[in-house]
Every structure is written in C-alpha cells, then in structure tokens.
Design an enzyme around this catalytic site. Structure first.
Site, PDB file in Angstrom:
ATOM      1  N   HIS A 181       1.501   4.254  -3.036  1.00  0.00           N
ATOM      2  CA  HIS A 181       1.370   5.712  -2.946  1.00  0.00           C
ATOM      3  C   HIS A 181       2.521   6.397  -3.691  1.00  0.00           C
ATOM      4  O   HIS A 181       2.317   7.385  -4.408  1.00  0.00           O
ATOM      5  CB  HIS A 181       1.390   6.164  -1.484  1.00  0.00           C
ATOM      6  CG  HIS A 181       0.075   6.078  -0.790  1.00  0.00           C
ATOM      7  ND1 HIS A 181      -1.090   6.611  -1.298  1.00  0.00           N
ATOM      8  CD2 HIS A 181      -0.274   5.522   0.413  1.00  0.00           C
ATOM      9  CE1 HIS A 181      -2.092   6.399  -0.458  1.00  0.00           C
ATOM     10  NE2 HIS A 181      -1.621   5.733   0.586  1.00  0.00           N
TER      11      HIS A 181
ATOM     12  N   HIS B 163       0.831  -1.209   0.000  1.00  0.00           N
ATOM     13  CA  HIS B 163       0.000   0.000   0.000  1.00  0.00           C
ATOM     14  C   HIS B 163       0.865   1.258   0.000  1.00  0.00           C
ATOM     15  O   HIS B 163       0.619   2.196  -0.777  1.00  0.00           O
ATOM     16  CB  HIS B 163      -0.911  -0.018   1.232  1.00  0.00           C
ATOM     17  CG  HIS B 163      -1.736   1.209   1.402  1.00  0.00           C
ATOM     18  ND1 HIS B 163      -2.985   1.362   0.838  1.00  0.00           N
ATOM     19  CD2 HIS B 163      -1.481   2.366   2.074  1.00  0.00           C
ATOM     20  CE1 HIS B 163      -3.474   2.546   1.156  1.00  0.00           C
ATOM     21  NE2 HIS B 163      -2.578   3.176   1.903  1.00  0.00           N
ATOM     22  N   GLU B 164       1.901   1.282   0.851  1.00  0.00           N
ATOM     23  CA  GLU B 164       2.745   2.474   0.942  1.00  0.00           C
ATOM     24  C   GLU B 164       3.576   2.672  -0.319  1.00  0.00           C
ATOM     25  O   GLU B 164       3.720   3.796  -0.823  1.00  0.00           O
ATOM     26  CB  GLU B 164       3.647   2.386   2.174  1.00  0.00           C
ATOM     27  CG  GLU B 164       2.910   2.316   3.502  1.00  0.00           C
ATOM     28  CD  GLU B 164       1.941   3.469   3.710  1.00  0.00           C
ATOM     29  OE1 GLU B 164       2.144   4.545   3.127  1.00  0.00           O
ATOM     30  OE2 GLU B 164       0.967   3.283   4.458  1.00  0.00           O
TER      31      GLU B 164
ATOM     32  N   GLU C 273      -6.348   6.410  -1.396  1.00  0.00           N
ATOM     33  CA  GLU C 273      -6.206   5.253  -0.513  1.00  0.00           C
ATOM     34  C   GLU C 273      -6.744   3.990  -1.179  1.00  0.00           C
ATOM     35  O   GLU C 273      -6.129   2.918  -1.088  1.00  0.00           O
ATOM     36  CB  GLU C 273      -6.932   5.514   0.811  1.00  0.00           C
ATOM     37  CG  GLU C 273      -6.340   6.632   1.642  1.00  0.00           C
ATOM     38  CD  GLU C 273      -4.885   6.375   2.010  1.00  0.00           C
ATOM     39  OE1 GLU C 273      -4.543   5.215   2.312  1.00  0.00           O
ATOM     40  OE2 GLU C 273      -4.096   7.335   1.995  1.00  0.00           O
TER      41      GLU C 273
END
Length: 269
Positions: A138, A134-135, A195
């Site tokens: 980004h 997820h990070e 997100e």
C-alpha cells in the site's frame, strides 16, 4: 463558474498521473510525498502516544524483523527495475499495538501498525510476512495519496453538479444519486482495486524476502474461518471477498516465486 470547475477537474485528472513501478500503469495522484508524508508521520506519532505499544517481546521483535526484510526486498526490486531512489523519503517503522482488533495498517511513507489481535490468525513469521507484504505494498503504490486524490475529485464533481443544477428538486435528486452512485460505482471499486493490487505486489516482495507466497492463500482461509462468513456483498465492500482473495493469491503464488528466483531466492520459509 461551471466552466472553471469543469476545466479544473479535467486539469487535475490529466496532470495527476504518476506511474506505479510495479504495474507500469498510470495512477491518479496529485498529492506529492512532500505534502502527504509529514502529515502521515505526525498522525502516526499521535496514534502511538495514545495506544499501548508492545515492546521487547518476541512478537514485537518479529514484527520489526519481518518488516525490515520486506522493505529491503522492495528496495532490491525497485533498484533492479530502474527506481533506485524511489524510497528516499520513506521512513519505515513497524509497531505492535495491544488491541484485540484483527487488523494491521500502513500509513503513507511506511508507518506500519500490527494489532495483537491479528497474531492468532497469522500464526507464525510467514503469516506475518503475508500481512506485512500487503501493508508495505500500500505504501509503495501510494494508495493513500490516490484515495485522497479520488476523494477530492468526488467532492469537486458534487460541487460542479450543484453549480450546474438550478432547480431545487432536481438538485436534491442529483445529490442523492451522485452520493450513492459515486460511492458504489467509483469509490468502492477503486478501494477494492487497491486491495487487489496490494495483495499481488505484497506476494511478490514477500517471496523476494524469502517467505513462501503459497502461504498467503492459507492465511486468508483462516481469515475467512475467523469471520464466520459475516461479510457484506463484495460490491458494497472496500475489500475483495475472502474467496476472491484466496483464488487470486493461489493463482499468483507461482509467478511470485519465479520473480524471487531472479534475485537468487530459491527456498522459502
């Protein structure tokens, strides 16, 4: 003056399009990597200097190992899909910081921090991979620069309104309505979309890295239990609700595994 500001807004919105390689969609981004990355790298170094970085432990080594696997998977996907030089300016770095906050974050250009407080929730290497994917996503999707771009347009919109409206009472009502409306109606949905996008991209690259994407929904069930149901309504939050994320991740996991199979990955840990 009004015409100049409005022309500037239109020019920025039109000229600031950049394609997200993972979605194929145009994104709002008028801050190039050459401008964003050096600032992010300097801020990251300052953060590390003022916080307790954990080194030499099995947890710290795991964070680095998982980060490297996820970044390598992203590079494989990008190269295979026509973006071989996409990551040339990225400087990946993964650090575990002693802090009981249940969080992890990534700055533009690939500078990642995990807090020790999130490790009881991740539980194991695969759980770390869910958060890491997820990070990293980004960073891959330039979400930091996109937020900066959206913030700039929000500020310019306020300036345009203040220039156009001459009546003091009307101006006060405009500023109040614009502040609330642009935040709830534009900025918060924009953040939630980032997100959600990071969840989906992260699921895909963790699978290519050999981690089971089916574990992502399980991690968010643990996140939900940890929060005790204490969360603002989704429309007032920068993030989707836990239930929304669990539902999405459950639905997307089979497609992530299918994508991983294109890269010869048929078993997952």
């Amino acid at each position: 003056m009004k015409k100049i500001i409005l022309t500037g807004l239109v020019f920025l919105a039109v000229a600031a399009c950049k394609t997200n390689p993972f979605t194929g969609k145009s994104t709002l981004n008028f801050y190039p990597n050459s401008q964003v990355f050096p600032t992010a790298f300097a801020q990251y170094d300052q953060f590390l200097e003022s916080n307790k970085v954990v080194t030499g432990t099995s947890d710290a080594q795991m964070i680095t190992k998982v980060g490297q696997r996820i970044a390598s998977a992203a590079e494989r996907w990008l190269s295979a899909n026509g973006y071989p030089g996409y990551l040339k300016d990225y400087k990946w770095e993964y650090n575990l910081v002693q802090d009981e906050t249940v969080n992890a974050w990534c700055m533009p250009g690939g500078k990642i921090v995990f807090y020790t407080g999130i490790l009881p929730i991740t539980q194991n290497e695969t759980g770390v991979a869910v958060v890491m994917g997820h990070e990293v996503a980004h960073a891959l999707a330039d979400h930091g620069a996109q937020r900066m771009s959206a913030g700039t347009l929000q500020q310019l919109g306020a300036v345009a309104g203040n220039v156009a409206i001459q009546d003091e009472k009307t101006l006060g009502l405009f500023n109040q309505a614009y502040g609330i409306g642009s935040q709830i109606g534009v900025m918060l949905p924009f953040s939630r979309s980032h997100e959600t996008e990071a969840d989906r991209i992260g699921l895909q690259i963790m699978a290519i890295a050999g981690y089971d994407p089916g574990e992502a929904a399980e991690l968010w069930k643990r996140m939900k239990a940890q929060s005790g149901g204490q969360a603002p309504p989704e429309f007032l939050s920068t993030h989707p609700s836990n239930d929304t994320r669990i539902s999405n991740l459950t639905a997307w996991a089979p497609a992530a595994k299918q994508e991983a199979r294109k890269f010869g990955v048929t078993s997952f840990k």
